[in-house]
Design a protein around this motif. Structure first.
Motif: not given
Length: 465
Positions: A295-296, A300-310, A369-374, A377-378
Motif C-alpha cells: 500500500e505504501a 508513492r506511485a500515485g495509485r489508490p492506497a488505503r487500509i481499514v482494519a477492525k 477484518i483487514v482490508r487492503f485497497e490493492n 486490482l480487487e
C-alpha cells in the motif's frame, strides 16, 4: 478491597510426560497463586493500607486506589433485581442467516456458495447444526476441529463425541491453556479420549488459537471438504454477546490449505506457503507487513492506497512502525480497535493519515477484518483469529483467510462502513493517547444498525452473502 493473584500456569511442555495431568496440578496451585495487586476504594487510612499490604506480602507500588467500586461486576446483581423492562436492553433473538432459513441441509447450501455469518446478528445455531449434521451424516468420513474455549454443556463437543462413537474419524486440537477455561477443556479432553477421539494439544510452545472446523465427506463426484473458519471461539454462550465472523466454504483451494494446517498441528512438518491463508507463526507477520508495504508503494506511485482494519488490539512494534511508514507515504488508514492500541494517530510527519476509533457497546467487539485497497486490482479482505500483537503473530497458531466471493466482500465492506459511521458509541484516539467521543451528527449506533439489518434481511436462494 480486591486482590488480584497470578493466574499464569508454569508448565514445561517439553519435559512433562502427561501435559493434561501437569496442567491439572498447576490449576490446583493457581487457587493459591501469589498476590500481584491490591485495589482499595478511597478514602482508606494508612494503617489499613499497610495492614493489607503486609497480609498479602505486597509492596506500596502494588497498591491501586480507586474512586468508586473496585469490582463493577457486582453491579450485575442490580440488573437482576430490577423489574422494569424500560431500564434494560431490549431482548435480541438472533435470526438464522437468510440463506440457511429455508433449508434443512446446511451442507447443501454451502455447496452452492460460500456463506458469511456475522454473530450475534446471525444465529450461532447454524455452526452447531453444521457440526451436528456432519456427526450424524453416514457419508461423512472425518471431522477435524480446533477448540480453544468450551463450556461444560458444549453441544459441539457432544456432537464430536457422538461422531467418534458412530465410527467416524475425529481429531480435536484442544488448547488446554485457554486461561480460566482450562478445567472445562480438561474435562472434555478426557471425555473425548474415552470416546475414541484423537486429541492433540497443538505445537510445543505455541497456543492453538485459530478457529477451524473441517468435514470430509464422500459424495457422488468424489471426496469433498467443507470448512468453517472463524474469528471467535466455538462457544455458544459467548457467541450471543461477542461480535464475530464465520465463513462456510467448500472452495477446494481454501479447504486444502485448512487441511494442511491440521496436518501441521498433528505432525512435526513445517507448513508450505499458502495462497489463501496467512498462518502464524509461519507466514502471518510477513504477509501483513508485505501488504502494508505494498500500500505504501502504491501511494508513492500515485495509485489508490488505503487500509481499514477492525481488531481487538494493535500492539506489535514492527507492525506499528510499518503503519507509520505507510502513513508517511500517503496511505489513508482507518483502524477500529476495541482494546489496547499502542499506535498514536494524527502525529504530524508520523501518522497524520491514520485515524483510530474504539467502539464499546452492548456486544463485545471481537471480530477481526483487514482490508487492503490493492490499487487497481480487487481490494483484499481478510478475516481470522489474530490481532496485531506479538503473542498472536509469534507465539500462537493463528489463521487469517482471504475472502474472495464478491457478495461476501460487499458485506464485509458494509460492516466496516457502519462501524466507521458510528457516532453514538465510538471514541476517537487522539495524538496524545487520550480519547474523546465522536461528535454526534447522524445518530448512528453500529450495533443497533446491524441488529435491524439482520431482522429485516430477506430469505436468499444462494448461500453467499
Amino acid at each position: 478491597f480486591r486482590v488480584t493473584r497470578n493466574s499464569n500456569l508454569y508448565v514445561d511442555e517439553e519435559e512433562v510426560e502427561n501435559l493434561l495431568t501437569a496442567i491439572e496440578q498447576e490449576l490446583r496451585r493457581r487457587r493459591r497463586g501469589e498476590a500481584v495487586r491490591l485495589e482499595v476504594r478511597t478514602p482508606v487510612g494508612d494503617r489499613l493500607k499497610h495492614a493489607l499490604l503486609s497480609v498479602f506480602s505486597l509492596e506500596p507500588s502494588d497498591l491501586q486506589e480507586c474512586q468508586g467500586p473496585v469490582n463493577l461486576s457486582r453491579l450485575q446483581e442490580l440488573v437482576r433485581l430490577e423489574d422494569s423492562e424500560k431500564l434494560k436492553a431490549s431482548v435480541f433473538v438472533p435470526p438464522v442467516h437468510p440463506s440457511l432459513r429455508e433449508s434443512e441441509d446446511v451442507l447443501k447450501v454451502i455447496r452452492r456458495g460460500d456463506v458469511l455469518l456475522h454473530h450475534p446478528f446471525d444465529s450461532f445455531s447454524s455452526v452447531v447444526e453444521f457440526i451436528d449434521m456432519a456427526a450424524r451424516d453416514p457419508d461423512v468420513l472425518a471431522i477435524k476441529q480446533t477448540l480453544y474455549r468450551t463450556t461444560p454443556d458444549s453441544a459441539i463437543a457432544r456432537a464430536l463425541v457422538f461422531a467418534a462413537e458412530s465410527g467416524k474419524q475425529v481429531t480435536v486440537v484442544m488448547e488446554l491453556q485457554a486461561r480460566f477455561d482450562e478445567e472445562a477443556n480438561i474435562r472434555w479432553a478426557r471425555r473425548m479420549e474415552e470416546a475414541g477421539i484423537q486429541i492433540v494439544y497443538g505445537l510445543v510452545g505455541l497456543k492453538t488459537h485459530c478457529k477451524l472446523s473441517l468435514v470430509v465427506r464422500r459424495e457422488e463426484d468424489g471426496i469433498r471438504r467443507y470448512v468453517h473458519l472463524g474469528t471467535g471461539n466455538y462457544n455458544a454462550a459467548t457467541a450471543r454477546i461477542y461480535t464475530d465472523l464465520g465463513l462456510f466454504t467448500t472452495d477446494p483451494e481454501v479447504t486444502a490449505e485448512v487441511a494442511t494446517v491440521f496436518n501441521t498441528l498433528t505432525s512435526l512438518g513445517r507448513p508450505p506457503e499458502f495462497q489463501n491463508l496467512l498462518v502464524a507463526p509461519f507466514t502471518l507477520r510477513r504477509g501483513m507487513l508485505e501488504r502494508i508495504d505494498r500500500e505504501a508503494r502504491n501511494a508513492r506511485a500515485g495509485r489508490p492506497a488505503r487500509i481499514v482494519a477492525k481488531l481487538n488490539a494493535v500492539q506489535d512494534e514492527e507492525v506499528i512502525r510499518a503503519l507509520y511508514k505507510a502513513s508517511q507515504a500517503g496511505v489513508s488508514m482507518d483502524l477500529i480497535v476495541r482494546g489496547i492500541c499502542c499506535l498514536r494517530p494524527g502525529l504530524p510527519g508520523v501518522s497524520e493519515n491514520i485515524r483510530v476509533r474504539s467502539i464499546v457497546d452492548r456486544f463485545l467487539e471481537h471480530s477481526r477484518i483487514v482490508r487492503f485497497e490493492n490499487a487497481e486490482l480487487e481490494p483484499e479482505f481478510w478475516i481470522g483469529s489474530a490481532d496485531w500483537m506479538p503473542r498472536n503473530l509469534d507465539r500462537r497458531v493463528e489463521v487469517m483467510c482471504r475472502v474472495r466471493a464478491p457478495a461476501l466482500c460487499e458485506r464485509l465492506q458494509g460492516i466496516l462502513d457502519v462501524y466507521l459511521r458510528d457516532d453514538v458509541k465510538a471514541r476517537l484516539i487522539l495524538p496524545d493517547g487520550s480519547h474523546r467521543r465522536v461528535e454526534p451528527k447522524e445518530g448512528i449506533r453500529a450495533q443497533e444498525v446491524l441488529m435491524r439489518q439482520s431482522l429485516a434481511a430477506p430469505v436468499t436462494e444462494l448461500g453467499t452473502a
